[in-house]
Design a protein around this motif. Structure first.
Motif, PDB file in Angstrom:
ATOM      1  N   UNK A 225      -0.689  -7.356  -9.777  1.00  0.00           N
ATOM      2  CA  UNK A 225      -1.316  -6.077  -9.439  1.00  0.00           C
ATOM      3  C   UNK A 225      -1.414  -6.025  -7.923  1.00  0.00           C
ATOM      4  N   UNK A 226      -1.232  -4.840  -7.372  1.00  0.00           N
ATOM      5  CA  UNK A 226      -1.242  -4.685  -5.914  1.00  0.00           C
ATOM      6  C   UNK A 226      -2.162  -3.538  -5.525  1.00  0.00           C
ATOM      7  N   UNK A 227      -3.158  -3.842  -4.711  1.00  0.00           N
ATOM      8  CA  UNK A 227      -4.081  -2.831  -4.183  1.00  0.00           C
ATOM      9  C   UNK A 227      -3.895  -2.726  -2.677  1.00  0.00           C
ATOM     10  N   UNK A 228      -3.911  -1.501  -2.191  1.00  0.00           N
ATOM     11  CA  UNK A 228      -3.805  -1.278  -0.745  1.00  0.00           C
ATOM     12  C   UNK A 228      -5.060  -0.584  -0.251  1.00  0.00           C
ATOM     13  N   UNK A 229      -5.651  -1.081   0.834  1.00  0.00           N
ATOM     14  CA  UNK A 229      -6.851  -0.432   1.361  1.00  0.00           C
ATOM     15  C   UNK A 229      -6.527   0.894   2.047  1.00  0.00           C
ATOM     16  N   UNK A 230      -7.458   1.822   1.935  1.00  0.00           N
ATOM     17  CA  UNK A 230      -7.354   3.091   2.655  1.00  0.00           C
ATOM     18  C   UNK A 230      -7.906   2.876   4.064  1.00  0.00           C
ATOM     19  N   UNK A 231      -7.124   3.266   5.060  1.00  0.00           N
ATOM     20  CA  UNK A 231      -7.564   3.086   6.450  1.00  0.00           C
ATOM     21  C   UNK A 231      -8.369   4.290   6.922  1.00  0.00           C
ATOM     22  N   UNK A 232      -7.891   5.481   6.573  1.00  0.00           N
ATOM     23  CA  UNK A 232      -8.561   6.694   7.040  1.00  0.00           C
ATOM     24  C   UNK A 232      -8.224   7.850   6.111  1.00  0.00           C
ATOM     25  N   UNK A 233      -9.158   8.816   5.988  1.00  0.00           N
ATOM     26  CA  UNK A 233      -8.925  10.033   5.221  1.00  0.00           C
ATOM     27  C   UNK A 233      -9.220  11.231   6.118  1.00  0.00           C
ATOM     28  N   UNK A 257      -5.052  10.554   2.468  1.00  0.00           N
ATOM     29  CA  UNK A 257      -5.510   9.177   2.720  1.00  0.00           C
ATOM     30  C   UNK A 257      -4.335   8.399   3.298  1.00  0.00           C
ATOM     31  N   UNK A 258      -4.553   7.726   4.396  1.00  0.00           N
ATOM     32  CA  UNK A 258      -3.526   6.870   4.999  1.00  0.00           C
ATOM     33  C   UNK A 258      -3.846   5.421   4.625  1.00  0.00           C
ATOM     34  N   UNK A 259      -2.838   4.752   4.079  1.00  0.00           N
ATOM     35  CA  UNK A 259      -3.034   3.512   3.340  1.00  0.00           C
ATOM     36  C   UNK A 259      -2.270   2.384   4.017  1.00  0.00           C
ATOM     37  N   UNK A 260      -2.839   1.171   3.982  1.00  0.00           N
ATOM     38  CA  UNK A 260      -2.249   0.007   4.651  1.00  0.00           C
ATOM     39  C   UNK A 260      -1.171  -0.636   3.791  1.00  0.00           C
ATOM     40  N   UNK A 261       0.071  -0.280   4.061  1.00  0.00           N
ATOM     41  CA  UNK A 261       1.211  -0.870   3.353  1.00  0.00           C
ATOM     42  C   UNK A 261       2.415  -0.007   3.622  1.00  0.00           C
ATOM     43  N   UNK A 262       3.566  -0.629   3.901  1.00  0.00           N
ATOM     44  CA  UNK A 262       4.753   0.156   4.206  1.00  0.00           C
ATOM     45  C   UNK A 262       5.994  -0.638   3.882  1.00  0.00           C
ATOM     46  N   UNK A 263       7.105  -0.184   4.455  1.00  0.00           N
ATOM     47  CA  UNK A 263       8.347  -0.868   4.070  1.00  0.00           C
ATOM     48  C   UNK A 263       8.407  -2.299   4.568  1.00  0.00           C
ATOM     49  N   UNK A 264       7.627  -2.633   5.613  1.00  0.00           N
ATOM     50  CA  UNK A 264       7.574  -4.038   6.036  1.00  0.00           C
ATOM     51  C   UNK A 264       6.829  -4.904   5.023  1.00  0.00           C
ATOM     52  N   UNK A 265       6.169  -4.262   4.071  1.00  0.00           N
ATOM     53  CA  UNK A 265       5.452  -4.986   3.024  1.00  0.00           C
ATOM     54  C   UNK A 265       6.170  -4.877   1.679  1.00  0.00           C
ATOM     55  N   UNK A 266       7.420  -4.498   1.702  1.00  0.00           N
ATOM     56  CA  UNK A 266       8.195  -4.434   0.466  1.00  0.00           C
ATOM     57  C   UNK A 266       8.065  -3.123  -0.285  1.00  0.00           C
ATOM     58  N   UNK A 305     -13.376  10.218  -1.475  1.00  0.00           N
ATOM     59  CA  UNK A 305     -12.328   9.398  -0.855  1.00  0.00           C
ATOM     60  C   UNK A 305     -12.305   8.013  -1.498  1.00  0.00           C
ATOM     61  N   UNK A 306     -11.149   7.533  -1.884  1.00  0.00           N
ATOM     62  CA  UNK A 306     -11.068   6.171  -2.448  1.00  0.00           C
ATOM     63  C   UNK A 306     -11.126   5.142  -1.321  1.00  0.00           C
ATOM     64  N   UNK A 307     -11.574   3.914  -1.635  1.00  0.00           N
ATOM     65  CA  UNK A 307     -11.475   2.888  -0.587  1.00  0.00           C
ATOM     66  C   UNK A 307     -10.211   2.053  -0.731  1.00  0.00           C
ATOM     67  N   UNK A 308      -9.546   2.165  -1.886  1.00  0.00           N
ATOM     68  CA  UNK A 308      -8.223   1.552  -2.014  1.00  0.00           C
ATOM     69  C   UNK A 308      -7.431   2.296  -3.080  1.00  0.00           C
TER      70      UNK A 308
END
Ligand SMILES: *Cc1c(COP(=O)(O)O)cnc(C)c1O
Length: 349
Positions: A225-233, A257-266, A305-308
């Motif tokens: 399972x993979x959760x990503x934190x929300x950085x800002x809304x 919501x802008x979330x911490x995770x991108x193509x550098x994270x697969x 707003x979600x936190x993740x």
């Protein structure tokens, strides 16, 4: 949660190993393939858990991976190395007590000269045309190999994930032809071959992806399972666009919501458009391009707003992401980011 969290369920890995082990006869050993850091999920944690449920044979790609696994598992289990005996690996193979699976005559000679009387195995090419002795080489060198007493004779199937493929039966025929009457343990099947049935099992099966919940083991228990934190809304007015290339424009006022995770994270760029993530039980569309470290998610329909957000779980499997991205579950798993914090459930001892 400062970075993405990758939850890895070692009970599920153990259950998948046991389910695959139950498919072969008791006389057939079931190993565990933990190359590429256990398909990205942690070779040490996975290897230890598999050893606890009875795995005694492990497979890695490189001698370095083998040495790290040896430290984690102690002296008992056998550790086989798919890269064979590379020049420069002699000391590692000897000190970590690894079993190189020699893929060519050069590797065989290096092994017999540098580490005579130490265990090794042989890879045969039955049609994958990647690693392994060809029929003529095998015939020419067989007496030398037999004198040295290989620990395992292996080959690898190219199309075992397609049950209807006649390439598997052709490879099986060649493997039988090359090893008929040979008095050493044999292994042909990875996950796909294990599922093809007993004719493919021989003395050892070597599943990898199936342990980690991936196809072709459709009945596997999900592992990650993979959760990503929300950085800002923030609120986004209608008509404003989001992300590189402005590929998405809000049709009505919404919230992002802008979330911490991108193509550098697969999280491949090719997942867009169409990727959805979950905020609790509510699906939310990812909008705009995937960037290196960030995703942008339309949360205009949420009450708060979600936190993740959740990207992978039992309902959104690695193979679902793989299909969206035009790749395979293996690539999604092994690309899951080095930046994620990995937590293992079901760690014992
Ligand atoms: C990776 C690999 C395996 C495991 O394959 P899966 O499809 O992940 O089960 C087995 N044998 C060889 C030679 C491999 O390279």
């Amino acid at each position: 949660m400062p970075t993405g969290q990758l939850h890895i369920d070692l009970e599920a890995v153990a259950a998948n190993w046991q389910a695959l082990d139950a498919m072969s006869a008791p006389s057939c050993e079931t190993g565990g393939v933990v190359k590429a850091n256990g398909y990205g999920l942690g070779a040490t944690a996975v290897g230890r858990r598999l050893a606890q449920v009875g795995a005694r044979a492990f497979f890695v790609a490189t001698a370095e991976e083998g040495a790290a696994l040896r430290k984690a598992l102690g002296p008992e289990p056998r550790i086989y190395v798919f890269y064979g005996h590379m020049a420069g690996d002699t000391a590692t193979i000897r000190d970590a007590d690894l079993i190189p699976l020699v893929p060519s005559v050069d590797h065989l000679m290096r092994q017999l000269e540098a580490l005579p009387r130490r265990p090794f195995g042989v890879q045969l090419d039955t049609g994958m045309s990647r690693l392994g002795l060809q029929l003529s080489e095998w015939a020419a060198i067989y007496d030398v190999v037999a004198d040295a007493g290989p620990a395992l004779i292996t080959s690898h199937l190219a199309s075992a994930d397609e049950p209807g493929s006649d390439q598997s039966s052709r490879q099986l025929d060649r493997f039988l032809h090359m090893t008929d009457g040979v008095p050493f343990p044999r292994s042909l099947a990875a996950t796909g071959g294990t599922l093809l049935g007993p004719a493919y099992h021989f003395d050892m099966v070597r599943p990898g992806i199936g342990l980690f919940g991936g196809l072709p083991f459709a009945d596997a228990t999900p592992v990650v399972a993979l959760d990503l934190p929300v950085i800002a809304c923030f609120d986004l007015p209608a008509g404003e666009s989001v992300g590189y290339g402005a590929t998405w424009t809000a049709r009505s006022d919404t919230r992002i919501a802008t979330v911490a995770g991108g193509y550098a994270d697969g999280l491949f760029r090719s997942l867009q458009p169409g990727l959805e993530v979950m905020a609790g039980p509510v699906p939310c569309p990812v909008v705009g391009r995937v960037s290196m470290d960030l995703l942008t998610v339309d949360i205009g329909h949420l009450d708060a707003d979600p936190d993740h957000v959740r990207v992978l779980d039992a309902y959104r499997r690695v193979d679902d992401l793989a299909t969206m991205a035009g790749t395979i579950g293996y690539e999604v798993l092994t690309s899951l980011g080095a930046r994620y914090r990995r937590t293992w459930r079901g760690m014992q001892g």
